[in-house]
Design a protein around this motif. Sequence first.
Motif, PDB file in Angstrom:
ATOM      1  N   PHE A 344       0.812  -1.220   0.000  1.00 31.67           N
ATOM      2  CA  PHE A 344       0.000   0.000   0.000  1.00 31.67           C
ATOM      3  C   PHE A 344       0.847   1.273   0.000  1.00 31.67           C
ATOM      4  N   ILE A 345       2.025   1.220  -0.572  1.00 31.78           N
ATOM      5  CA  ILE A 345       2.811   2.453  -0.629  1.00 31.78           C
ATOM      6  C   ILE A 345       2.168   3.402  -1.637  1.00 31.78           C
ATOM      7  N   PRO A 346       2.275   4.711  -1.411  1.00 31.87           N
ATOM      8  CA  PRO A 346       1.678   5.686  -2.330  1.00 31.87           C
ATOM      9  C   PRO A 346       2.251   5.553  -3.736  1.00 31.87           C
ATOM     10  N   SER A 347       1.423   5.905  -4.726  1.00 28.81           N
ATOM     11  CA  SER A 347       1.816   5.778  -6.130  1.00 28.81           C
ATOM     12  C   SER A 347       1.508   7.068  -6.875  1.00 28.81           C
ATOM     13  N   PRO A 348       2.268   8.130  -6.609  1.00 23.30           N
ATOM     14  CA  PRO A 348       2.023   9.380  -7.324  1.00 23.30           C
ATOM     15  C   PRO A 348       2.393   9.243  -8.797  1.00 23.30           C
ATOM     16  N   GLY A 349       1.887  10.156  -9.605  1.00 17.96           N
ATOM     17  CA  GLY A 349       2.194  10.129 -11.026  1.00 17.96           C
ATOM     18  C   GLY A 349       1.091  10.799 -11.829  1.00 17.96           C
ATOM     19  N   THR A 350       1.134  10.605 -13.137  1.00 16.72           N
ATOM     20  CA  THR A 350       0.171  11.223 -14.039  1.00 16.72           C
ATOM     21  C   THR A 350      -0.884  10.205 -14.466  1.00 16.72           C
ATOM     22  N   ILE A 351      -2.140  10.582 -14.363  1.00 16.14           N
ATOM     23  CA  ILE A 351      -3.230   9.723 -14.827  1.00 16.14           C
ATOM     24  C   ILE A 351      -3.286   9.811 -16.346  1.00 16.14           C
ATOM     25  N   THR A 352      -3.046   8.686 -17.009  1.00 14.35           N
ATOM     26  CA  THR A 352      -3.016   8.669 -18.471  1.00 14.35           C
ATOM     27  C   THR A 352      -4.362   8.280 -19.078  1.00 14.35           C
ATOM     28  N   VAL A 353      -5.125   7.481 -18.357  1.00 20.48           N
ATOM     29  CA  VAL A 353      -6.455   7.056 -18.807  1.00 20.48           C
ATOM     30  C   VAL A 353      -7.419   7.243 -17.650  1.00 20.48           C
ATOM     31  N   TYR A 354      -8.568   7.860 -17.916  1.00 25.57           N
ATOM     32  CA  TYR A 354      -9.562   8.036 -16.850  1.00 25.57           C
ATOM     33  C   TYR A 354     -10.956   8.014 -17.461  1.00 25.57           C
ATOM     34  N   ARG A 355     -11.718   6.974 -17.122  1.00 24.39           N
ATOM     35  CA  ARG A 355     -13.098   6.873 -17.604  1.00 24.39           C
ATOM     36  C   ARG A 355     -13.958   6.345 -16.460  1.00 24.39           C
ATOM     37  N   GLU A 356     -14.900   7.163 -16.021  1.00 27.55           N
ATOM     38  CA  GLU A 356     -15.729   6.819 -14.865  1.00 27.55           C
ATOM     39  C   GLU A 356     -16.883   5.897 -15.257  1.00 27.55           C
ATOM     40  N   PRO A 357     -17.275   5.000 -14.342  1.00 29.19           N
ATOM     41  CA  PRO A 357     -18.473   4.191 -14.584  1.00 29.19           C
ATOM     42  C   PRO A 357     -19.732   5.039 -14.438  1.00 29.19           C
ATOM     43  N   ILE A 374      -1.221  13.190  -9.844  1.00 24.82           N
ATOM     44  CA  ILE A 374      -1.413  12.800  -8.445  1.00 24.82           C
ATOM     45  C   ILE A 374      -0.134  13.165  -7.713  1.00 24.82           C
ATOM     46  N   SER A 375      -0.200  14.236  -6.947  1.00 25.88           N
ATOM     47  CA  SER A 375       0.990  14.796  -6.321  1.00 25.88           C
ATOM     48  C   SER A 375       1.372  14.030  -5.061  1.00 25.88           C
ATOM     49  N   PRO A 376       2.669  13.876  -4.806  1.00 28.48           N
ATOM     50  CA  PRO A 376       3.102  13.254  -3.553  1.00 28.48           C
ATOM     51  C   PRO A 376       2.886  14.163  -2.349  1.00 28.48           C
ATOM     52  N   LEU A 377       2.437  15.393  -2.585  1.00 26.40           N
ATOM     53  CA  LEU A 377       2.261  16.345  -1.487  1.00 26.40           C
ATOM     54  C   LEU A 377       0.975  16.130  -0.716  1.00 26.40           C
ATOM     55  N   TYR A 378       0.008  15.430  -1.321  1.00 23.18           N
ATOM     56  CA  TYR A 378      -1.318  15.353  -0.728  1.00 23.18           C
ATOM     57  C   TYR A 378      -1.779  13.909  -0.558  1.00 23.18           C
ATOM     58  N   ASP A 379      -2.955  13.773   0.040  1.00 21.46           N
ATOM     59  CA  ASP A 379      -3.577  12.472   0.247  1.00 21.46           C
ATOM     60  C   ASP A 379      -3.707  11.725  -1.088  1.00 21.46           C
ATOM     61  N   PRO A 380      -3.541  10.379  -1.089  1.00 17.94           N
ATOM     62  CA  PRO A 380      -3.569   9.640  -2.352  1.00 17.94           C
ATOM     63  C   PRO A 380      -4.959   9.361  -2.913  1.00 17.94           C
ATOM     64  N   LEU A 381      -6.027   9.909  -2.314  1.00 18.16           N
ATOM     65  CA  LEU A 381      -7.377   9.660  -2.814  1.00 18.16           C
ATOM     66  C   LEU A 381      -7.549  10.237  -4.222  1.00 18.16           C
ATOM     67  N   ILE A 382      -7.952   9.394  -5.160  1.00 21.89           N
ATOM     68  CA  ILE A 382      -8.224   9.826  -6.537  1.00 21.89           C
ATOM     69  C   ILE A 382      -9.714  10.106  -6.713  1.00 21.89           C
ATOM     70  N   ALA A 383     -10.532   9.150  -6.269  1.00 22.00           N
ATOM     71  CA  ALA A 383     -11.971   9.268  -6.465  1.00 22.00           C
ATOM     72  C   ALA A 383     -12.695   8.393  -5.448  1.00 22.00           C
ATOM     73  N   LYS A 384     -13.985   8.649  -5.294  1.00 20.32           N
ATOM     74  CA  LYS A 384     -14.849   7.823  -4.461  1.00 20.32           C
ATOM     75  C   LYS A 384     -15.944   7.260  -5.357  1.00 20.32           C
ATOM     76  N   GLN A 501       8.917   7.815  -3.458  1.00 20.10           N
ATOM     77  CA  GLN A 501       9.373   9.199  -3.315  1.00 20.10           C
ATOM     78  C   GLN A 501       8.787   9.756  -2.027  1.00 20.10           C
ATOM     79  N   GLY A 502       9.603  10.439  -1.237  1.00 20.89           N
ATOM     80  CA  GLY A 502       9.100  11.005   0.003  1.00 20.89           C
ATOM     81  C   GLY A 502      10.192  11.717   0.776  1.00 20.89           C
ATOM     82  N   THR A 503       9.944  11.898   2.082  1.00 20.56           N
ATOM     83  CA  THR A 503      10.882  12.589   2.962  1.00 20.56           C
ATOM     84  C   THR A 503      11.213  11.698   4.145  1.00 20.56           C
TER      85      THR A 503
END
Length: 562
Positions: A344-357, A374-384, A501-503
Amino acid sequence: MALFSKVLVANRGEIAVRVFRTMRELGIGSVAVYSDADRSSRHVAYADEAYAVESYLDAGKLVTTALRAGAEAVHPGYGFLAENAGFARACDEARLVWVGPPAEAIELMGRKTVAREAMRAAGVPIVPGTVEPVRSAAEIVRLGDELGYPLIVKAAAGGGGKGMKLVRSAEEAERAFESAAREGLAYFADAEVYVERYLVDPRHVEVQVLADAHGGVIHLGERDCTIQRRHQKLIEETPSPAVDDGLRARIGGIAVDAARAAGYRSAGTIEGLLSAEGDYYFMEMNTRIQVEHTVTEAVTGIDLVREQLRIAAGEPLSVTQDEVRFTGHAIECRINAEDVAAGFIPSPGTITVYREPSGPGVRVDSGVSAGSEISPLYDPLIAKLIVHDVDRESARRRMLRALDEFELGGVKTLLGLHRALLRHPCFVEGGTCDGLVESDELAAAAAALERASAGETVDGRRFDVKVLEPEPPWVELAGRRAERRRTGRGAVDEEVVSPMQGTVIAVKVAEGDEVRAGQVVCVVEAMKMENEIVAHRDGVVSGLAVSVGQAVRNGDLICVVG
């Protein structure tokens, strides 16, 4: 006439968009704020106006921006300054309406030890433990002798799963005490901790309350948030599989009593633990809108953000307790940017594909789109992802359908984990799934489902989708390891490297120390989560390459264990 002409939302991402949507329906002008990292974010584009701020934690700048924009009120969302009494007072002093509870209620419930004492005095049952802060690991050991193990150490000013450490024996007391205090200081500017008896395999059941300034206090039923990892929620549902009408009325009454005892106003949540024997204990109160408020909205038909705004404007609640109706069953899955296979380590990066149900009974609350970072500066929540249907089994099947429709590429996510978990017998049967979420069994099932979505076969059935991915992070890692081979920095199989990536926030070893496999070498903070980096083998530490406060990248050398 609108309740307010204009409201600033002092937050980001999906919750900012969610609040803006209700404001638009009410005819209220919306003001967004954004950091440099969020300049192109969805909440910025959605709002009527947007202003740059250096930090979402700068209360003075947020107040100044609200005044500059001509806002009449401030909605804090959740996280950041949502439960900061000083920010609430600063808004009041600037004659900005605070869309939340009184500062005094925030202070009372924000100090968990004070809140526990207040609830006990009001006759609300609390989990056995301390109502005063503990000052040392030795005190925890004495409590273990008195109450028995396991215990749980919690940050006195904490919440959201931060600053919570399990103690299974006296030997774990010092490490838990230090870690909980460190997280409390880092996230809440307060290192005080307290201790509770750890209830084995309870259900985490919380109750949504609403309170106005006219003496009206009601509850909107319970939410079951038992499915967690690292004490942070992954799946929430209502009603709870373990709560019947009689128990609902009892814990709802406890929640209303707690809100009255706190002098509460606005939307809030009484969090509690339900033991296997049916005993319900107050744990804490979250003095804000919850991430999982969506499932309550689905079964009651009540817009909780609308109620918050009405209450802040001095209006009474739109419903009485007798008018609240519960219809069907709702489930929410948090889609986080996390790598399940790597713990469950964070996975920051760029969303390349995004299609909601979509489709009947499906709701997505999100603050991203294809191309979002998805920035490493904030919570890893993308969507609910939220679904609603006539009963639990129908809702479970609807959620599986929606999860299969959700296309998200470029970062590791929890989509596979949710697909695996909702198929598992423990979830189907409404169990607590204790020990399953972070198990190798579920990680393997999740990986198999992820491979299926990429075009491989599972049980002979093939699934074909197009997946667009950036160059995987291991390519860069492999290059850096090859370079270390050439420069003689040590054999790769002896190296301990950062998996993210982190501190670096703590270093637990020194040059020349002997360590055992599994021993903590250092702690890296990434996306608001602490991650312990451990030795992979027995040996002696050499080439220690990090110090407290240092930034590390995925694959950077921590030390050599030879």
